[in-house]
Design an enzyme around this catalytic site. Structure first.
Site, mmCIF file in Angstrom:
data_model
loop_
_atom_site.group_PDB
_atom_site.id
_atom_site.type_symbol
_atom_site.label_atom_id
_atom_site.label_comp_id
_atom_site.label_asym_id
_atom_site.label_seq_id
_atom_site.Cartn_x
_atom_site.Cartn_y
_atom_site.Cartn_z
ATOM 1 N N ARG A 233 36.256 34.632 44.630
ATOM 2 C CA ARG A 233 36.009 35.480 43.467
ATOM 3 C C ARG A 233 34.858 36.416 43.810
ATOM 4 O O ARG A 233 33.912 35.997 44.495
ATOM 5 C CB ARG A 233 35.613 34.645 42.240
ATOM 6 C CG ARG A 233 36.770 33.941 41.557
ATOM 7 C CD ARG A 233 37.656 34.921 40.803
ATOM 8 N NE ARG A 233 38.758 34.262 40.109
ATOM 9 C CZ ARG A 233 39.971 34.081 40.621
ATOM 10 N NH1 ARG A 233 40.243 34.490 41.840
ATOM 11 N NH2 ARG A 233 40.915 33.491 39.918
ATOM 12 N N GLU A 262 36.536 44.017 39.440
ATOM 13 C CA GLU A 262 37.880 44.504 39.804
ATOM 14 C C GLU A 262 38.536 45.240 38.643
ATOM 15 O O GLU A 262 38.339 44.854 37.499
ATOM 16 C CB GLU A 262 38.746 43.318 40.231
ATOM 17 C CG GLU A 262 38.211 42.662 41.495
ATOM 18 C CD GLU A 262 38.952 41.380 41.849
ATOM 19 O OE1 GLU A 262 39.995 41.087 41.243
ATOM 20 O OE2 GLU A 262 38.462 40.680 42.727
ATOM 21 N N HIS A 280 42.809 42.281 46.016
ATOM 22 C CA HIS A 280 43.032 40.927 45.461
ATOM 23 C C HIS A 280 44.504 40.500 45.606
ATOM 24 O O HIS A 280 45.221 40.349 44.607
ATOM 25 C CB HIS A 280 42.605 40.861 43.985
ATOM 26 C CG HIS A 280 42.392 39.452 43.498
ATOM 27 N ND1 HIS A 280 41.457 39.119 42.538
ATOM 28 C CD2 HIS A 280 42.996 38.291 43.834
ATOM 29 C CE1 HIS A 280 41.504 37.807 42.311
ATOM 30 N NE2 HIS A 280 42.434 37.285 43.093
HETATM 31 C C1 8YV Z 1 45.690 35.882 41.181
HETATM 32 C C2 8YV Z 1 44.007 34.170 42.024
HETATM 33 O O1 8YV Z 1 45.459 37.148 41.703
HETATM 34 O O2 8YV Z 1 45.094 32.109 41.761
HETATM 35 C C3 8YV Z 1 44.056 32.737 41.673
HETATM 36 O O3 8YV Z 1 43.006 32.189 41.312
HETATM 37 O O4 8YV Z 1 42.998 34.724 42.207
HETATM 38 C C4 8YV Z 1 45.235 34.927 42.240
HETATM 39 O O5 8YV Z 1 46.261 34.127 42.674
HETATM 40 C C5 8YV Z 1 45.079 35.860 39.839
HETATM 41 O O6 8YV Z 1 45.121 34.606 39.297
HETATM 42 C C6 8YV Z 1 45.796 36.842 38.937
HETATM 43 O O7 8YV Z 1 45.575 36.580 37.606
#
Ligand code: 8YV
Length: 323
Positions: A233, A262, A280
């Site tokens: 993150r 983001e 991402h």
């Molecule tokens: C997705 C992510 O981009 O699973 C996660 O924690 O960061 C990613 O797989 C994100 O959840 C999109 O909402």
């Protein structure tokens, strides 16, 4: 019996919408001209939510407005978009999508590591720009001889480590505690891990507990040849400190799939030739995103069929069975 009412504040993938539409009364909040009035009119019917990070923070304010809410099904393994403690306090179960994306994100992490060290995107641009006939592409840094530190050796961290074993580089890790049955060297602080590493890969969950875990001190410890890879993150890294370290040359480069705010990426980061940026995309393949969507849908179906939540987050695991 009327199907349960599910609120979707922001759009999820079309296959998720279709699957929920066939099974529940699905409320697409983003299509409402007056979302507040809509929520006032329908709040007492809504028992489930389907959310992703696009919906913004799902916090106590939402739980106040939806008194009958039983379950929040969140898309993604990270659930720092949902206040799980506030949900638990209201007996609302929160589910995420663990397990189905680990290998995909690990593939991307290793790809980003190699892309950053060997400057693969820069080399691609070099050919496209027609510069190859003029001179060979400059030599790059290497993964050879590097020690890799993983901050956060959970399921994805371990999948990254397994891949790195095949690359014949030593792996060490930092986490809240040393894990039994894990042979990799353990360091009890991120700074100690950074000091012992030439590459640092961030793979911890987001949220208050890991905010700016990788700060100026950790970056300094990584050193002028060190490379940071963040597939976790944006909040985990102090982005301003990273920009300062790159400007000063006190770290060697960075590969970033995630950012502090983001989808905004500071111009300062884009200006560095030793930084690779991705939008991402850790889990963003067709098949893995479909599996994540299916698990979100399956959680809601299982819950409302009285079978309990399939993948409740730890904070609400005690609520996994519908009473
Ligand atoms: C997705 C992510 O981009 O699973 C996660 O924690 O960061 C990613 O797989 C994100 O959840 C999109 O909402």
């Amino acid at each position: 019996m009327t199907p349960p009412h599910i609120l979707m504040p922001a759009p999820l993938a079309p296959d998720v919408i279709d699957a929920l539409d066939g099974r529940f009364v699905l409320h697409r909040l983003w299509e409402q001209t007056d979302p507040d009035a809509f929520l006032r009119d329908h709040a007492s019917a809504i028992t489930g939510m389907a959310v992703s990070t696009l919906a913004g923070a799902i916090d106590a304010g939402w739980f106040d407005r939806l008194p009958e809410l039983e379950i929040v099904a969140s898309f993604g393994v990270g659930y720092d978009n949902v206040d799980a403690a506030a949900a638990a306090a209201r007996d609302v179960v929160v589910t995420n999508t663990p397990g189905v994306l680990d290998e995909e994100v690990a593939d991307l992490a290793v790809g980003l590591l190699l892309a950053t060290l060997r400057r693969i995107p820069q080399a691609d641009r070099y050919v496209r720009d027609g510069r190859w006939p003029d001179a060979p592409f400059p030599l790059s840094p290497t993964l050879r001889g590097r020690r890799v530190g993983i901050v956060g050796l959970g399921a994805i961290g371990k999948a990254i480590a397994r891949r790195l074993d095949a690359f014949a580089v030593p792996v060490a890790y930092h986490g809240r505690s040393r894990q039994s049955g894990v042979d990799y060297a353990y360091h009890d602080t991120p700074v100690a891990l950074a000091e012992a590493s030439d590459v640092l890969i961030a793979m911890v969950p987001g949220g208050a507990g890991t905010h700016h875990l990788i700060d100026a001190t950790v970056l300094r410890a990584l050193g002028p040849d060190g490379v940071l890879i963040n597939v976790a993150r944006g909040s985990v890294v102090d982005q301003d400190a990273l920009i300062a370290a790159l400007s000063a040359g006190t770290i060697g480069g960075a590969g970033l799939d995630v950012f502090a705010d983001e989808p905004r990426v500071p111009d300062a980061l884009l200006g560095f030739d030793n930084v690779v940026v991705l939008p991402h995309v850790g889990s963003a393949s067709h098949s893995t995103r479909a599996s994540m969507g299916q698990l979100l849908v399956d959680n809601l179906i299982a819950w409302f069929d009285g079978k309990g939540a399939i993948s409740p987050v730890p904070e609400t695991a005690h609520l996994a069975q519908r009473s």
